[in-house]
Design a protein around this motif. Structure first.
Motif, PDB file in Angstrom:
ATOM      1  N   PRO A 189       0.864  -1.292   0.137  1.00  0.00           N
ATOM      2  CA  PRO A 189      -0.028  -0.136  -0.190  1.00  0.00           C
ATOM      3  C   PRO A 189       0.923   1.180  -0.010  1.00  0.00           C
ATOM      4  CG  PRO A 189      -0.899  -1.562   1.627  1.00  0.00           C
ATOM      5  CD  PRO A 189       0.432  -2.215   1.113  1.00  0.00           C
ATOM      6  N   ARG A 190       1.911   1.219   0.877  1.00  0.00           N
ATOM      7  CA  ARG A 190       2.666   2.505   0.999  1.00  0.00           C
ATOM      8  C   ARG A 190       3.523   2.703  -0.452  1.00  0.00           C
ATOM      9  NH1 ARG A 190       6.170   2.850   6.321  1.00  0.00           N
ATOM     10  NH2 ARG A 190       6.527   4.820   5.532  1.00  0.00           N
ATOM     11  N   GLU A 193       0.806   4.058  -2.856  1.00  0.00           N
ATOM     12  CA  GLU A 193       0.568   5.551  -2.504  1.00  0.00           C
ATOM     13  C   GLU A 193       1.795   6.360  -3.063  1.00  0.00           C
ATOM     14  OE1 GLU A 193       0.141   6.220   1.364  1.00  0.00           O
ATOM     15  OE2 GLU A 193      -1.738   5.036   1.676  1.00  0.00           O
ATOM     16  N   SER A 194       3.013   6.084  -2.993  1.00  0.00           N
ATOM     17  CA  SER A 194       4.058   6.733  -3.637  1.00  0.00           C
ATOM     18  C   SER A 194       4.122   6.737  -5.198  1.00  0.00           C
ATOM     19  CB  SER A 194       5.277   6.193  -3.143  1.00  0.00           C
ATOM     20  OG  SER A 194       5.603   6.131  -1.851  1.00  0.00           O
TER      21      SER A 194
END
Length: 360
Positions: A189-190, A193-194
């Motif tokens: 997920p991170r 997002e990036s």
């Protein structure tokens, strides 16, 4: 109690036992795609796109081709049934680490075909399971050579690399990998997002670049328009001046020249009449006197004769200049008409010197 009909059929009982035995051997391995192990009853009919491997007294004997085949009961045994059709296998989802240390969850689809039934039967216990495991390990090794961005851009080259690696290892198994396709890639997920922020920044950058290019093109167009307008205006002004010079001014100069010529002709005619020379002398004296009255109006530097107060002397000088100009015409007239010898007359220069001496 009634006994099921399936238990009375020795062929069904034998097939069921073989399936249970194989499930115990493979454990977690996927089930092999075959059509079962039929019993040898002497006359057998092999379906199309299948290969039956026959053992005689526990040793490989031959491979039955599709169609009618004859075997010796009790001595010959059908040991393996291989399907020659293209097989589709789902590669389970697995984790892999890219070159830039990003963990991905990837699953795929594997397309296989049995090329050599003998090698597929005796080269490996379960060729499909072996190829599946090889595909997973090869995928992890190939992903470790690529960064995250290249994984998304070079999926086709990644698939081709995995197929080549599988074919090199599975050649001794009698199986050929036709295609390998990555079905889905799951990003943390991170990281997702990036990536989304990166995409938005890239889109904003493109929008800014496009806007600046539009502004530049607009400024260039405006400058080009102004340049063309100035060029056209200068050309129009040039054409106008040329037209004026060729038209009105040229006509004006011609009119002035004709008027001046006519004035000269009239002046010459007037001078030829009686007392014309006296009138011309009077006009020259008046112009000479008026010239001195305008000297102080145009400039501070003045060139004055020594006797500015002697008007008689200035008139005499003007008459002397006029007589000098009219002398050639008088000489010409005398040459044309013979006259008697007279006393020599003083020249205008001598008269001018005598007048200066008398005034002094």
């Amino acid at each position: 109690s009634e006994v099921p009909s399936a238990s009375l059929n020795p062929f069904s009982f034998f097939q069921r036992s073989q399936q249970l035995k194989r499930s115990a051997w493979l454990a977690q391995a996927p089930h092999r795609l075959n059509s079962g192990l039929p019993m040898n009853i002497g006359v057998l009919f092999v379906p199309q796109q299948e290969a039956w491997v026959v053992e005689r007294m526990g040793k490989f004997h031959r491979i039955l081709e599709p169609g009618l085949n004859f075997l010796i009961p009790l001595l010959d045994r059908i040991r393996y049934v291989q399907s020659l059709k293209e097989i589709v296998i789902n590669v389970p989802e697995q984790s892999a680490v890219t070159l830039d240390n990003v963990t991905l969850q990837i699953d795929g689809v594997l397309y296989l075909r049995v090329m050599d039934p003998y090698k597929a039967s005796y080269g490996v216990e379960d060729p499909e399971y072996a190829v599946t495991q090889l595909a997973q390990t090869t995928m992890r090794s190939e992903l470790g050579k690529l960064s995250l961005d290249r994984v998304f851009r070079e999926r086709e080259s990644l698939n081709a690399s995995i197929v080549d690696a599988i074919n090199q290892a599975s050649d001794c198994w009698g199986i050929r990998c036709l295609r390998y396709e990555i079905k889905d890639i799951h990003v943390p997920p991170r990281v997702k997002e990036s990536m989304q922020m990166q995409v938005e920044a890239e889109r904003r950058k493109r929008a800014t670049v496009l806007e600046s290019e539009g502004t530049r093109e607009s400024a260039i167009n405006v400058a080009e328009g102004q340049k063309q307008a100035q060029i056209l205006a200068s050309e129009a002004e040039k054409a106008e001046q040329i037209n004026k010079a060729a038209g009105r001014e040229a006509n004006a100069m011609l009119v002035k020249a004709r008027a001046k010529a006519e004035a000269i002709q009239l002046l010459a005619a007037a001078l030829a009449q009686q007392h014309g020379s006296a009138a011309a002398s009077l006009s020259v004296a008046e112009q000479y006197v008026n010239a001195f009255s305008k000297l102080a109006k145009d400039s501070n530097t003045l060139l004055l004769p020594a006797n500015t107060g002697d008007v008689t002397n200035m008139v005499a000088q003007a008459l002397g200049i006029y007589s000098t100009l009219t002398k050639p015409q008088a000489v010409k007239t005398q040459d044309e008409m013979p006259t008697a010898r007279e006393d020599p007359q003083p020249t205008p220069t001598e008269m001018f010197k005598a007048e200066e001496s008398s005034s002094s």
